[in-house]
Design an enzyme around this catalytic site. Structure first.
Site, PDB file in Angstrom:
ATOM      1  N   SER A  36       2.393  -4.196  -7.624  1.00  0.00           N
ATOM      2  CA  SER A  36       2.804  -3.688  -6.311  1.00  0.00           C
ATOM      3  C   SER A  36       4.114  -3.159  -6.703  1.00  0.00           C
ATOM      4  O   SER A  36       4.744  -3.858  -7.651  1.00  0.00           O
ATOM      5  CB  SER A  36       3.303  -4.491  -5.319  1.00  0.00           C
ATOM      6  OG  SER A  36       1.674  -5.117  -4.914  1.00  0.00           O
ATOM      7  N   CYS A  37       4.783  -2.198  -6.282  1.00  0.00           N
ATOM      8  CA  CYS A  37       5.976  -1.751  -6.364  1.00  0.00           C
ATOM      9  C   CYS A  37       6.684  -1.182  -5.395  1.00  0.00           C
ATOM     10  O   CYS A  37       6.198  -0.361  -4.397  1.00  0.00           O
ATOM     11  CB  CYS A  37       6.181  -0.625  -7.684  1.00  0.00           C
ATOM     12  SG  CYS A  37       7.936   0.126  -8.240  1.00  0.00           S
ATOM     13  N   VAL A  38       7.931  -1.903  -4.792  1.00  0.00           N
ATOM     14  CA  VAL A  38       8.462  -1.352  -3.427  1.00  0.00           C
ATOM     15  C   VAL A  38       9.934  -1.277  -3.646  1.00  0.00           C
ATOM     16  O   VAL A  38      10.626  -1.919  -4.513  1.00  0.00           O
ATOM     17  CB  VAL A  38       8.249  -2.468  -2.240  1.00  0.00           C
ATOM     18  CG1 VAL A  38       6.749  -2.606  -2.238  1.00  0.00           C
ATOM     19  CG2 VAL A  38       8.825  -3.965  -2.795  1.00  0.00           C
TER      20      VAL A  38
END
Length: 127
Positions: A106-108
């Protein structure tokens, strides 16, 4: 049994937490910001920050007798999503150079990262 993992080759926790918790078959590594443990300094460049965060993760894995190949999930926190391509490049190099498959990820973008870092990376490891 829960085992606490700490490495002097990664920055010490800057709050009431540990570098990693080993549950035997799974290990959870706390988010690593790009502080160089030898100098206490942080590079300005996002690529260098990403490489340092991953080097800190690797140091913790090594302390637990694991390698990047054991990583099954990463979460990347970015201060600016415009850095996504540069982070992706450094991230890809890390896993390729360590002969590890790419894990789930995940990348936020977040409002702020401790010490005003541009990136923080946490991982989950299967042993």
């Amino acid at each position: 049994m829960v085992k606490i993992i700490n490495s002097d080759k990664a920055p010490a926790a800057i709050g009431p937490y540990v570098q990693a918790v080993d549950l035997g078959n799974l290990m959870f590594v706390s988010g690593q910001i790009p502080i160089d443990p030898a100098t206490g300094l942080m590079a300005e460049d996002i690529s260098a920050q990403t490489r340092q965060s991953l080097a800190n993760v690797k140091a913790i894995l090594t302390a637990a007798n694991c390698t990047p190949a054991n990583i099954v999930k990463t979460t990347i926190f970015l201060a600016d999503m415009n850095d996504f391509a540069a982070v992706n490049s450094a991230y890809e190099q890390f896993f390729t150079q360590n002969n590890a498959a790419f894990p789930a990820r995940s990348c936020v973008q977040v409002a702020r990262i401790p010490k005003d870092a541009k990136v923080e990376i946490e991982v989950i490891v299967a042993k």
